[in-house]
Design an enzyme around this catalytic site. Structure first.
Site, PDB file in Angstrom:
ATOM      1  N   TYR A   1       0.922   0.958 -19.409  1.00 38.70           N
ATOM      2  CA  TYR A   1      -0.447   0.733 -18.914  1.00 38.70           C
ATOM      3  C   TYR A   1      -1.268   2.032 -18.891  1.00 38.70           C
ATOM      4  O   TYR A   1      -2.489   1.985 -18.813  1.00 38.70           O
ATOM      5  CB  TYR A   1      -0.466   0.163 -17.485  1.00 38.70           C
ATOM      6  CG  TYR A   1       0.244  -1.154 -17.267  1.00 38.70           C
ATOM      7  CD1 TYR A   1       0.635  -1.965 -18.325  1.00 38.70           C
ATOM      8  CD2 TYR A   1       0.500  -1.596 -15.967  1.00 38.70           C
ATOM      9  CE1 TYR A   1       1.287  -3.169 -18.090  1.00 38.70           C
ATOM     10  CE2 TYR A   1       1.148  -2.794 -15.736  1.00 38.70           C
ATOM     11  CZ  TYR A   1       1.546  -3.567 -16.802  1.00 38.70           C
ATOM     12  OH  TYR A   1       2.190  -4.754 -16.549  1.00 38.70           O
TER      13      TYR A   1
ATOM     14  N   ASP B   1       2.485  -2.982  -8.908  1.00 36.78           N
ATOM     15  CA  ASP B   1       3.222  -3.130 -10.165  1.00 36.78           C
ATOM     16  C   ASP B   1       2.465  -2.444 -11.302  1.00 36.78           C
ATOM     17  O   ASP B   1       1.387  -2.884 -11.687  1.00 36.78           O
ATOM     18  CB  ASP B   1       3.381  -4.621 -10.480  1.00 36.78           C
ATOM     19  CG  ASP B   1       4.142  -4.859 -11.764  1.00 36.78           C
ATOM     20  OD1 ASP B   1       5.345  -5.135 -11.694  1.00 36.78           O
ATOM     21  OD2 ASP B   1       3.525  -4.748 -12.852  1.00 36.78           O
TER      22      ASP B   1
ATOM     23  N   HIS C   1      10.302  -3.320 -20.179  1.00 36.03           N
ATOM     24  CA  HIS C   1       9.040  -4.060 -20.299  1.00 36.03           C
ATOM     25  C   HIS C   1       9.145  -5.281 -21.219  1.00 36.03           C
ATOM     26  O   HIS C   1       8.557  -6.315 -20.942  1.00 36.03           O
ATOM     27  CB  HIS C   1       7.938  -3.112 -20.779  1.00 36.03           C
ATOM     28  CG  HIS C   1       6.571  -3.498 -20.325  1.00 36.03           C
ATOM     29  ND1 HIS C   1       5.562  -2.596 -20.129  1.00 36.03           N
ATOM     30  CD2 HIS C   1       6.034  -4.702 -20.030  1.00 36.03           C
ATOM     31  CE1 HIS C   1       4.462  -3.229 -19.736  1.00 36.03           C
ATOM     32  NE2 HIS C   1       4.725  -4.516 -19.672  1.00 36.03           N
TER      33      HIS C   1
ATOM     34  N   LYS D   1       7.660   0.185 -15.426  1.00 37.92           N
ATOM     35  CA  LYS D   1       8.418  -0.456 -16.519  1.00 37.92           C
ATOM     36  C   LYS D   1       8.670   0.524 -17.646  1.00 37.92           C
ATOM     37  O   LYS D   1       7.781   1.307 -18.000  1.00 37.92           O
ATOM     38  CB  LYS D   1       7.630  -1.656 -17.064  1.00 37.92           C
ATOM     39  CG  LYS D   1       7.113  -2.562 -15.978  1.00 37.92           C
ATOM     40  CD  LYS D   1       6.506  -3.852 -16.495  1.00 37.92           C
ATOM     41  CE  LYS D   1       5.832  -4.584 -15.357  1.00 37.92           C
ATOM     42  NZ  LYS D   1       4.493  -4.039 -15.030  1.00 37.92           N
TER      43      LYS D   1
END
Ligand code: A2P
Length: 276
Positions: free
Chosen positions: A58, A53, A113, A83
């Site tokens: 990120y 994930d 997200h 996401k």
């Protein structure tokens, strides 16, 4: 696509669109791009994880992609989530960049997200990504019951997952019930409370009783509450430890004892404090 058939049935969850998703995944939130992230993903795949994930926000999709490729595990045996970063405009455009960074033709799951700017504006773009075959399944993250219901009301293709902060201490019973009512799988992020819940007295005492670690108890609780769970770690021995949760069961009393740690009052909200 073989669709994760190599995993035993109890490690898979059938989503409402018919796709199947491994109930344990590695989360890589806050893992810096580069060696640390690549190693974590490689160790997870070695330990038998078949679900990773990540997210556009990120900044580590490229490392996840490199690790996937160098692992030698066939692409169609790994469930990959990313996401949509909702400060951007178009989910269908952004996923093309994600696919490039990840080095894959499609992701297994693409989720919004967080509901920045409202819960429905991004959904048509998510559906476009799905129609184009860039995402096999689509869903949301950090959506409350009412936000989830707004998306479902506006959707042609409804969301199949809602990924939220979830643990015994954040036991969002109302939100879980709403997800179940709408056939949306709840996915638990921060199941260890980003590490904080590992030291909880009730958790450590149950861990001693069942001869398991605190992390295993918290993760097992998530599985027995019928959620999908994505613990994060960058340490090989912890990644392995977190995968050993399919060979024991918590009793009804142990589950209830953990349920009582809830500090959300069984909320239908996804977050107590929002960052958007
Ligand atoms: P690290 O990445 O240094 O191993 P969550 O999944 O709730 O976000 O929790 C992640 C945090 O918990 C990270 O700080 C991670 O540290 C730590 N952690 C993950 N698994 C374990 C474990 N089995 N034992 C102890 N700490 C863990």
């Amino acid at each position: 696509m073989s669709d994760q058939y190599v995993l035993p049935a109890e490690r898979l969850r059938e989503l409402s669109d018919g796709n199947r998703m491994p109930v344990l995944g590695l989360g890589v939130w806050q893992v810096p791009d580069g060696r640390e992230c690549e190693n974590a993903v490689l160790w997870a795949l070695e330990a038998g994880y078949r679900h990773i994930d990540t997210a556009q926000a990120y900044g580590n999709e490229a490392s996840v992609g490199r690790a996937l490729q160098s692992s030698g595990v066939p692409r169609d045996e790994v469930f990959l989530t990313t996401k949509f970063y909702p400060a951007r405009k178009d989910p269908a455009e952004e996923i093309e960049r994600s696919l490039e960074r990840l080095g894959v033709d499609q992701v297994d799951l693409y989720i919004i997200h967080w509901p920045q700017g409202g819960s429905t504006w991004a959904w048509p773009g998510m559906e476009r990504a799905h129609e184009r075959g860039h995402a096999r399944s689509i869903g949301v993250s950090n959506f409350s019951t009412s936000e989830l219901e707004q998306v479902i009301g506006a959707a042609s293709t409804p969301p199949v997952v809602n990924q939220v902060q979830f643990s015994p201490v954040e036991y969002r019973r109302g939100l879980l019930a709403a997800c179940e009512r709408h056939d949306v799988a709840l996915e638990a992020y921060s199941p260890l409370g980003t590490g904080r819940h590992l030291r909880d007295r009730a958790v450590t005492s149950i861990a001693e009783r069942v001869d398991r670690t605190s992390a295993q108890v918290l993760l097992r609780w998530c599985l027995q509450r019928d959620t999908i769970v994505i613990p994060k770690s960058t340490h090989q021995e912890r990644i392995e430890e977190n995968a050993r949760i399919f060979d024991f069961t918590l009793s009804d009393e142990e589950m209830s004892e953990l349920d009582r740690l809830d500090q959300t009052g069984g909320t239908e909200e996804a977050r107590e404090r929002k960052w958007w």
